[in-house]
Design an enzyme around this catalytic site. Structure first.
Site: not given
Length: 794
Positions: A361-362, A591-592, A488
């Protein structure tokens, strides 16, 4: 400050003033060349020493089984790995009888330079052989942005102080040995001899090798031809075998004389066309390259890049290191998609095979926003590639018992390749990310034909997926249970805020465009009743909120989880390599950017106070073990007034590979973070947000940046925005009749060619103090505090 090594800070190039053998992998990624179709890692011309040899063709892959200790229904059965194809970069040199190898003899100097304006990798070597023969080597390498199948090398070697016999061996080599790197799951699988020889052809002019993969049944050809210029007599020999072809040139030169060899390369592949067709394509590309000549290819390359930089350059005044980094970033983002032409844009581009060369999806979430506003044709091509995989996405949805299309979490060709369900299939948000990219591209370009050709179908089928995933509860609220959001370190959660908001946005956008293009909607079977159901679900979407804390939980119940032990983890990052996912999933550790990303992409769904409180809360538990995080945190920190924190995050996003901040740049560059560097500056400090009514800006610069200037393409018009500490100026430069409507801090402005509009930059005061981060996870300081150790280890 982190040691930059042999890379001086220069605005338009990346130069390496010596050759650190312990950092070859990183250098091979940094100096990689690509056009989105061909990718050449920055290996040395002579091939050795090397860390990871790499020559890639976009979407040329091999299948491999995905092993499961316990298989389950709906698990993907095979994976896909990008193949290191036939290496045409190799030019070996014997000086009398000593091979050029920088590890032997005496290396007087070694310099490489990647010029962002010419797209050429330059190399200069001054070396004395073990036998005492001194030579100077100058090479220039390019991957053509105008002739998609072509790469070229100029190779010039000079005898310095003694007569020398040179033997130059220019090669094509298939099935190079690949090193075993590590057990890190982010590193690609190693394939042994993935290419099977099909045919070889050679004459006095060219060599062509044809190979195929064993299991994916893809056919590729690589060809080379040469032009030799030498003041002395030369002998040329051609030899071809199954896995290599070699053109050897021999000459004897007096001191001061040099031999110049031009090597033209061509690549082609197909899963459908015949061997003859692919071979003919490569031969034709070689003839075309030779016709243009080296000087012609260089001229074409410079013209292409002049046009790109004219509309895409970002000028940063006050931080020369950030200036170099953002141009480096834009150059590599351009390379990743310039000539991909309906192929995927992998998360590493074609700079390395990290993550097996997969697309995530980046692409839609981070790379395409940058391309949409700087090189919209490339963004449109990438979305058209997604559309070519729609049939497989619909088949995947059917396997899962769902309607519509379920696009893969990671893939090369279009099939799901993630063997880990919680962080793969369950991350359904990728479908809304694709829909958002479709909407953004359409709003920015006004390309209705794109919507009719493929955009509407992508929106309709993703909307159908959400309707089969979600449900209304007895109170009428619409929920999405059991999904994984961007973070994630959380998985299979109920009502992830980002996913819910993005799904609702997907549904609303699909309904709007179905109503706008009724004939095309009927062709897709979308009627007014289905449109109404989408609007109803979007209006009723449930968004969790913790009234006691005054923040949004990332997903239902998240703020009730126990906190992660950050103090005990200060030397254990990234956590994914030191902790079981089970523990990560049941703790408050991020995580992000996840909820933070929701506030950026769906900003109208949050009040200013909610944004401030959410940023304050999530900064304290976000560890940024993902390269996708810093740029998003830069945008949201800037919006809530923490401009200094945003500056640090923008710096980190831009320098991620130049400083190897995650210690894995050798596997390939982080395209999402590089594209995110543009986002951090343009959406963070420029305040860019796209709306149907036009472009919205709310600019503010941090202390340390004196001026920021960038360009945005909007409906065929190039808008230039120049921001200082106290004012912003908007201007257009596309002909006397060009005009554009923009919004500055809510004020509607009409900007016409030759009539710039200037407005004051409004002061931005944060509602809360600058938040802290988990111990040891503070962002890299943009102001270069020499006493700071604030940088992530992975």
């Amino acid at each position: 400050m982190i040691d930059r090594g042999p890379h001086p800070i220069e605005p338009w190039q990346l130069r390496e003033t010596e050759l650190p053998l312990d950092k070859l992998a990183q250098a091979e990624s940094l100096f990689a060349l690509s056009n989105g179709h061909i990718g050449l890692r920055g290996n040395l011309d002579e091939g050795e020493p090397y860390a990871i040899p790499g020559t890639y063709l976009n979407s040329f892959y091999e299948q491999r089984p995905l092993p499961y200790a316990e298989a389950g229904y709906g698990y993907p059965e095979s994976g896909q790995t990008l193949v290191d194809v036939t290496n045409g970069k190799l030019i070996r040199l014997l000086v009398d009888d000593s091979p050029l190898d920088v590890r032997y003899g005496e290396l007087h100097s070694h310099e490489r330079c990647l010029d962002f304006r010419t797209g050429i990798l330059n190399r200069e070597v001054d070396w004395t052989s073990p036998a005492g023969k001194r030579i100077k080597l100058r090479t220039r390498r390019l991957v053509s942005l105008t002739q998609r199948a072509v790469a070229a090398i100029e190779y010039v070697v000079e005898a310095v102080d003694q007569p020398v016999r040179f033997v130059v061996q220019s090669e094509l080599v298939a099935n190079e040995t690949q090193p075993t790197l590590s057990k890190d799951p982010r590193v690609s699988a190693v394939l042994e001899n993935p290419l099977v020889a099909v045919s070889q052809d050679s004459d006095d002019e060219e060599v062509v090798l044809v190979h195929k993969t064993r299991f994916s049944n893809q056919l590729m050809a690589a060809g080379m031809t040469h032009v030799v210029e030498c003041p002395a007599r030369t002998e040329v020999d051609v030899d071809v075998r199954e896995d290599w072809g070699r053109t050897t040139v021999v000459c004897e030169l007096a001191p001061g004389q040099s031999i110049r060899i031009l090597k033209f390369l061509a690549y082609g592949w197909s899963s459908l066309r015949s061997e003859t067709a692919v071979t003919d394509q490569v031969s034709a590309a070689l003839v075309g390259a030779k016709f243009s000549g080296w000087d012609g290819l260089v001229e074409q390359q410079r013209a292409f890049l002049d046009d790109f930089w004219d509309a895409a350059d970002v000028e940063v005044e006050g931080n020369p290191e950030l200036q170099q980094a953002v141009r480096f970033a834009l150059f590599h983002v351009l390379q990743s998609g310039a000539r991909a032409e309906r192929r995927a844009i992998p998360s590493k581009g074609l700079t390395g095979a990290g993550y097996d060369g997969h697309t995530f999806w980046d692409t839609e979430g981070f790379v395409l926003p940058t391309l949409t506003y700087t090189m919209p044709d490339a963004a449109g091509d990438a979305l058209r590639w997604r559309h070519t995989t729609l049939r497989m996405a619909k088949e995947r949805a059917e396997v899962l018992g769902l309607r519509g299309a379920a696009f893969p979490w990671r893939t090369i060709r279009g099939q799901e390749c993630s063997s880990y369900w919680p962080a793969g299939t369950a991350a359904f948000h990728i479908n809304a990310d694709i829909a958002a990219a479709v909407s953004r591209y359409h709003i920015a370009t006004g390309d209705d034909e794109f919507i009719k050709d493929c955009g509407l179908e992508l929106l309709v089928e993703t909307a159908r997926l959400w309707m089969s995933l979600g449900h209304h509860d007895r109170h009428g609220k619409w929920h999405l249970p059991g999904v994984t959001g961007p973070d994630e370190y959380s998985a299979v959660a109920d009502d992830n805020v980002f996913t819910n908001l993005m799904a609702a946005r997907n549904l609303r956008t699909a309904a709007t465009l179905v109503a706008r293009f009724p004939d095309d909607a009927r062709r897709l079977g979308a009627d007014t009743e289905e449109e109404a159901s989408w609007r109803d679900a979007a209006a009723a979407v449930y968004i969790p909120y913790d009234e006691e804390l005054g923040v949004h939980p990332q997903s239902e119940g998240f703020t009730d989880y126990a906190l992660w032990d950050f103090e005990g983890s200060r030397e254990k990052y990234p956590l994914l390599l030191h902790a079981p996912y089970f523990e990560l999933y049941r703790r408050q550790v991020v995580k992000q950017a996840d909820l933070t990303l929701a506030m950026y992409w769906c900003g109208d769904e949050f009040t200013a106070e909610q944004k401030a409180r959410n940023v304050d809360y999530y900064e304290r538990i976000t560890v940024r073990d993902s390269s996708l995080s810093a740029c998003v945190q830069a945008v949201t920190a800037a919006e809530v007034g923490h401009l200094d924190l945003a500056y640090d995050y923008a710096y980190e996003a831009a320098l991620i590979d130049l400083l190897d901040l995650h210690h894995n740049s050798g596997d390939g560059l982080h395209m999402a973070s590089l594209a995110g560097a543009w986002t951090a500056l343009v959406a963070g400090f420029g305040g860019l947000r796209e709306r149907e009514a036009g472009l919205y800006f709310d600019p503010a610069l941090p202390i340390g940046l004196n001026r920021l200037k960038f360009n945005v393409r909007w409906h065929g018009v190039r808008l230039t925005v120049q921001i200082s500490q106290d004012q912003a100026t908007y201007s257009v430069h596309d002909g006397p009749d060009a005009s554009i409507t923009v919004f500055h801090a809510g004020e509607k402005l009409k900007v016409t060619a030759g009539k710039p509009v200037t407005r004051p930059v409004l002061p931005r005061k944060p509602l809360l103090d600058r938040p802290t981060q988990p111990v040891g996870r503070e962002p890299l300081s943009a102001l270069g505090n020499s006493t700071s150790t604030r940088h992530p280890r992975h």
